[in-house]
Scaffold this motif. Structure first.
Motif, PDB file in Angstrom:
ATOM      1  N   SER A  55      -1.409  32.851   0.314  1.00  0.00           N
ATOM      2  CA  SER A  55      -1.257  32.852  -1.679  1.00  0.00           C
ATOM      3  C   SER A  55      -0.281  31.858  -1.700  1.00  0.00           C
ATOM      4  N   PHE A  56       0.011  31.293  -3.197  1.00  0.00           N
ATOM      5  CA  PHE A  56       0.468  30.257  -3.262  1.00  0.00           C
ATOM      6  C   PHE A  56       2.429  30.852  -2.412  1.00  0.00           C
ATOM      7  N   ILE A  57       2.667  32.049  -2.521  1.00  0.00           N
ATOM      8  CA  ILE A  57       4.146  32.505  -2.293  1.00  0.00           C
ATOM      9  C   ILE A  57       4.125  31.973  -0.709  1.00  0.00           C
ATOM     10  N   GLU A  58       3.305  32.671   0.225  1.00  0.00           N
ATOM     11  CA  GLU A  58       3.219  32.624   1.233  1.00  0.00           C
ATOM     12  C   GLU A  58       3.344  30.604   1.922  1.00  0.00           C
ATOM     13  N   LYS A  59       2.293  30.065   1.292  1.00  0.00           N
ATOM     14  CA  LYS A  59       3.104  28.852   1.542  1.00  0.00           C
ATOM     15  C   LYS A  59       3.912  28.148   0.832  1.00  0.00           C
ATOM     16  N   TRP A  60       4.939  28.251   0.476  1.00  0.00           N
ATOM     17  CA  TRP A  60       6.088  27.949   0.108  1.00  0.00           C
ATOM     18  C   TRP A  60       7.265  28.574   0.650  1.00  0.00           C
ATOM     19  N   LYS A  61       6.559  30.394   0.912  1.00  0.00           N
ATOM     20  CA  LYS A  61       7.824  31.174   1.877  1.00  0.00           C
ATOM     21  C   LYS A  61       8.063  30.434   2.756  1.00  0.00           C
ATOM     22  N   TYR A  62       6.756  30.682   4.210  1.00  0.00           N
ATOM     23  CA  TYR A  62       6.420  29.520   5.575  1.00  0.00           C
ATOM     24  C   TYR A  62       7.407  28.271   5.456  1.00  0.00           C
ATOM     25  N   LEU A  63       6.618  27.846   4.387  1.00  0.00           N
ATOM     26  CA  LEU A  63       7.458  25.996   4.434  1.00  0.00           C
ATOM     27  C   LEU A  63       8.937  26.083   4.269  1.00  0.00           C
ATOM     28  N   ILE A  64       9.907  26.363   3.529  1.00  0.00           N
ATOM     29  CA  ILE A  64      10.796  26.298   2.784  1.00  0.00           C
ATOM     30  C   ILE A  64      11.825  27.645   4.657  1.00  0.00           C
ATOM     31  N   GLY A  65      11.233  28.562   5.009  1.00  0.00           N
ATOM     32  CA  GLY A  65      12.267  29.000   6.110  1.00  0.00           C
ATOM     33  C   GLY A  65      12.066  28.173   7.370  1.00  0.00           C
ATOM     34  N   LEU A  66      11.082  27.363   7.678  1.00  0.00           N
ATOM     35  CA  LEU A  66      10.162  26.853   8.439  1.00  0.00           C
ATOM     36  C   LEU A  66      11.047  25.049   9.085  1.00  0.00           C
ATOM     37  N   LYS A  67      11.759  24.710   7.752  1.00  0.00           N
ATOM     38  CA  LYS A  67      12.757  23.722   7.164  1.00  0.00           C
ATOM     39  C   LYS A  67      13.635  24.190   7.142  1.00  0.00           C
ATOM     40  N   LEU A  68      14.252  24.956   7.067  1.00  0.00           N
ATOM     41  CA  LEU A  68      15.467  25.448   7.393  1.00  0.00           C
ATOM     42  C   LEU A  68      14.911  26.038   9.233  1.00  0.00           C
ATOM     43  N   GLY A 117      13.047  31.142  17.622  1.00  0.00           N
ATOM     44  CA  GLY A 117      13.060  32.440  17.721  1.00  0.00           C
ATOM     45  C   GLY A 117      12.825  32.391  15.678  1.00  0.00           C
ATOM     46  N   VAL A 118      11.477  32.214  15.318  1.00  0.00           N
ATOM     47  CA  VAL A 118      11.453  32.065  13.997  1.00  0.00           C
ATOM     48  C   VAL A 118      11.225  32.995  13.175  1.00  0.00           C
ATOM     49  N   ARG A 119      10.847  34.291  13.822  1.00  0.00           N
ATOM     50  CA  ARG A 119      11.312  35.726  13.345  1.00  0.00           C
ATOM     51  C   ARG A 119      12.422  36.398  13.382  1.00  0.00           C
ATOM     52  N   TYR A 120      13.452  35.808  14.227  1.00  0.00           N
ATOM     53  CA  TYR A 120      14.868  35.846  14.343  1.00  0.00           C
ATOM     54  C   TYR A 120      15.794  35.430  13.355  1.00  0.00           C
ATOM     55  N   LEU A 121      14.689  34.125  12.414  1.00  0.00           N
ATOM     56  CA  LEU A 121      15.494  33.416  11.378  1.00  0.00           C
ATOM     57  C   LEU A 121      15.310  33.865  10.343  1.00  0.00           C
ATOM     58  N   ALA A 122      13.932  34.683   9.943  1.00  0.00           N
ATOM     59  CA  ALA A 122      13.580  36.144   8.997  1.00  0.00           C
ATOM     60  C   ALA A 122      14.378  37.092   8.774  1.00  0.00           C
ATOM     61  N   GLN A 123      15.084  37.562  10.234  1.00  0.00           N
ATOM     62  CA  GLN A 123      16.269  38.565  10.068  1.00  0.00           C
ATOM     63  C   GLN A 123      17.104  38.206   9.736  1.00  0.00           C
ATOM     64  N   GLY A 124      17.858  36.685  10.073  1.00  0.00           N
ATOM     65  CA  GLY A 124      19.139  36.644   8.713  1.00  0.00           C
ATOM     66  C   GLY A 124      19.615  36.251  11.132  1.00  0.00           C
ATOM     67  N   ALA A 149      -1.478  25.671  17.787  1.00  0.00           N
ATOM     68  CA  ALA A 149      -1.155  27.401  17.706  1.00  0.00           C
ATOM     69  C   ALA A 149      -1.897  28.459  17.221  1.00  0.00           C
ATOM     70  N   LEU A 150      -2.002  29.471  16.867  1.00  0.00           N
ATOM     71  CA  LEU A 150      -1.778  29.918  15.644  1.00  0.00           C
ATOM     72  C   LEU A 150      -0.795  30.949  15.832  1.00  0.00           C
ATOM     73  N   MET A 151      -0.170  30.662  14.682  1.00  0.00           N
ATOM     74  CA  MET A 151       1.011  31.851  14.642  1.00  0.00           C
ATOM     75  C   MET A 151       0.469  32.955  13.290  1.00  0.00           C
ATOM     76  N   ILE A 152       0.116  33.446  13.125  1.00  0.00           N
ATOM     77  CA  ILE A 152      -0.096  34.692  11.976  1.00  0.00           C
ATOM     78  C   ILE A 152       1.597  35.444  11.891  1.00  0.00           C
ATOM     79  N   PRO A 153       2.014  35.022  10.633  1.00  0.00           N
ATOM     80  CA  PRO A 153       3.479  35.957  10.751  1.00  0.00           C
ATOM     81  C   PRO A 153       3.810  36.933  10.598  1.00  0.00           C
ATOM     82  N   GLY A 185      -4.242  27.011   2.600  1.00  0.00           N
ATOM     83  CA  GLY A 185      -3.206  26.182   3.528  1.00  0.00           C
ATOM     84  C   GLY A 185      -2.575  27.032   4.398  1.00  0.00           C
ATOM     85  N   GLY A 186      -1.948  26.369   5.519  1.00  0.00           N
ATOM     86  CA  GLY A 186      -0.875  26.085   6.306  1.00  0.00           C
ATOM     87  C   GLY A 186       0.143  26.174   6.405  1.00  0.00           C
ATOM     88  N   VAL A 187       0.420  26.323   7.335  1.00  0.00           N
ATOM     89  CA  VAL A 187       2.534  25.417   7.512  1.00  0.00           C
ATOM     90  C   VAL A 187       2.187  24.862   9.057  1.00  0.00           C
TER      91      VAL A 187
END
Length: 541
Positions: A111-124, A70-77, A270-274, A159-161
């Motif tokens: 965007s540059f911000i998207e790239k790092w936001k998603y990479l950091i979140g997915l590393k978690l 649940g990647v999006r549940y992670l975003a919801q905390g 697979a494609l994931m549109i966040p 780019g992509g994550v």
């Protein structure tokens, strides 16, 4: 070939008459109910499961086909939910490898911000998985992201994550869970409708009344722990125990569209549109050589066994996909559409959206001792079942026995598939038996349609080993054709009806009725755009 007698409907009804009191009676044959039956039976409890229509007929066959934390549940905390789901994901891979696999996903970043936001979140996300991790998240260059997805819009692409989650076949796993429960001596019946719950003199639920929908014969059975695992219909069963009970759930509809795999031509990923326009995520997932796009989250009032995709949901999915894909799918490209209803909490505030409600499960013990389990998702079905059986033991006074399902192999759990068995890989260890059936009976090796890889033997196997009783059972949940290509499913219906009638010894009138019923059902899987181009009667005869 002699079929395994444990899986015959006659055997299950014989078991029903041999038992005077059950330890567990489970109402509902979706992911949760089947999980409870496997858990209870594997602990040695006398277990009966009753399903009104067919295993996974409802929401449990209509998922996005993901086994995920649940990647999006992670975003919801919701860290606790994600943490538990990641471990359950690993258990599904271990216990049912024939119907599940690791799937890589790419999130395109513009965007540059998207790239790092998603990479950091997915590393978690990776870190929470710990030793159960199935792959490390990495950043992809613009060139690599475009190359791996094949049809991705590259204007302003940074780019992509890439991250890793799981994919599975939901209805196939459900069928295998039913078989696993039967292997552990559970009595498992589909096409049996519970009509009432029974109570003792103290007002506690101690049984159910039900009708075999094939014979119209009525039964009453007694049990110590009665489990209501009916998904969006839990309130209907609760009303049998207490007509004035407060409404527990409300439905939220999730719709998917299925298109040709060529819209992600190079994709092993697979494609994931966040984040879509409504704040949800959208997936494009390769599945059985097709591409599943979804899902939506639409509050609806009516509970239906066959929910129909809304026009605005289909438009939303296609327009969102068009924002990311160079070659955009249109309504004419849609091969099938399907919707499922999630059971969400009924007590919503006026401004609360369904996407904001936790998908964690809830266990409720009614004053009558009826136990209701609701919420959750496929990934956590095993843990939901464990919690439910534990509660059933506690409530009914049964002797404590430890849960065994954390490492319990599911029926068919076989990964050593030969090249000859490749087209039957999702059967696992049953693949060799189906090939043997084709060899013993050459007509069984014929395809049900020239355009499809499925053979007569697979339909016969579904009837005698997987408890399929109708054309819908076979084409929707055993072979999955209705969910992949509605036109081909309708074309195959007369062939499948004839096989069913032959094997189950029904007459030509039953056969014709089955075809008519399936054609009517299949209309809900066509988009309006597709229906303008095809007449159901044209493809079915």
């Amino acid at each position: 070939m002699t079929y395994d007698a444990r899986f015959l409907r006659e055997t299950q009804y014989n078991r029903l008459t041999e038992t005077t009191e059950w330890d567990f009676i489970v109402i509902g044959g979706g992911a949760t109910g089947l999980g409870v039956a496997v858990d209870a039976a594997s602990r040695g409890f006398k277990t009966l499961l009753l399903e009104k229509t067919d295993f996974a007929k409802g929401t449990s066959s209509r998922s996005t086909k993901l086994v995920h934390g649940g990647v999006r549940y992670l975003a919801q905390g919701d860290i606790k939910l994600v943490y538990g789901a990641l471990r359950e994901r690993w258990r599904i891979f271990k216990n049912a490898p024939h119907v599940s696999r690791t799937q890589s996903f790419i999130i395109p970043c513009y965007s540059f911000i998207e790239k790092w936001k998603y990479l950091i979140g997915l590393k978690l996300y990776d870190w929470l998985a710990g030793k159960y991790s199935i792959g490390r998240s990495v950043f992809l260059s613009k060139k690599d992201a475009a190359q791996h997805l094949g049809n991705l819009k590259t204007h302003k692409l940074q780019g992509g994550v890439r991250y890793y989650d799981g994919q599975f076949d939901d209805a196939r796993l459900a069928v295998n869970l039913a078989q696993t429960a039967m292997e552990h001596q559970a009595c498992v019946l589909n096409h049996t409708s519970v009509t009432a719950v029974l109570k003792n003199t103290q007002g506690q639920v101690d049984g159910v009344a039900f009708v075999d929908l094939e014979t119209d014969r009525a039964y009453q059975v007694r049990g110590r722990a009665i489990i209501n695992a009916t998904g969006i219909f839990v309130d209907d069963i609760l009303s049998m125990a207490s007509p004035k009970h407060a409404r527990l759930v409300r439905p939220s509809q999730g719709t998917h569209v299925v298109i040709d795999r060529s819209f992600l031509p190079e994709a092993q990923d697979a494609l994931m549109i966040p984040k879509t326009s409504d704040g949800r995520v959208l997936f494009g997932v390769p599945w059985h050589d097709y591409l599943v796009l979804g899902t939506t989250d639409t509050a609806v009032e009516e509970k239906l066994e066959e929910p129909i995709p809304l026009e605005e949901e289909i438009d939303f999915i296609l327009s969102t996909a068009a924002s990311y894909l160079d070659k955009a799918p249109t309504r004419a490209d849609v091969l099938s559409t399907f919707s499922g209803l999630r059971p969400l909490a009924a007590n919503l505030g006026k401004n609360q959206k369904t996407k904001e409600i936790s998908r964690d499960h809830k266990l409720i013990v009614h004053d009558s001792k009826l136990i209701t389990i609701t919420g959750g998702k496929w990934t956590t079905y095993r843990k939901m079942a464990e919690d439910t059986v534990n509660k059933g033991i506690e409530t009914s006074g049964l002797s404590w026995t430890e849960c065994k399902t954390a490492s319990l192999p599911i029926h068919g759990s076989e990964t050593s598939i030969t090249p000859q068995q490749e087209r039957l890989a999702f059967y696992g260890s049953d693949a060799a038996k189906i090939l043997a059936l084709e060899k013993e009976n050459p007509p069984f090796a014929e395809r049900i349609l020239p355009e499809l890889p499925h053979t007569v033997a697979q339909v016969v196997w579904a009837i005698h080993v997987e408890m399929a009783r109708t054309v819908e059972d076979v084409l929707a949940r055993r072979l999955r054709i209705l969910f992949l290509d509605a036109k081909l499913a309708v074309a195959a219906a007369p062939v499948v009806a004839h096989i069913l009638a032959t094997e189950l010894e029904y007459d030509i009138d039953w056969e014709a009725q089955q075809v008519r019923a399936f054609e009517a059902l299949a209309k809900g899987y066509f988009t309006s755009g597709a229906q303008k181009q095809i007449s159901l009667s044209d493809v079915s005869h």
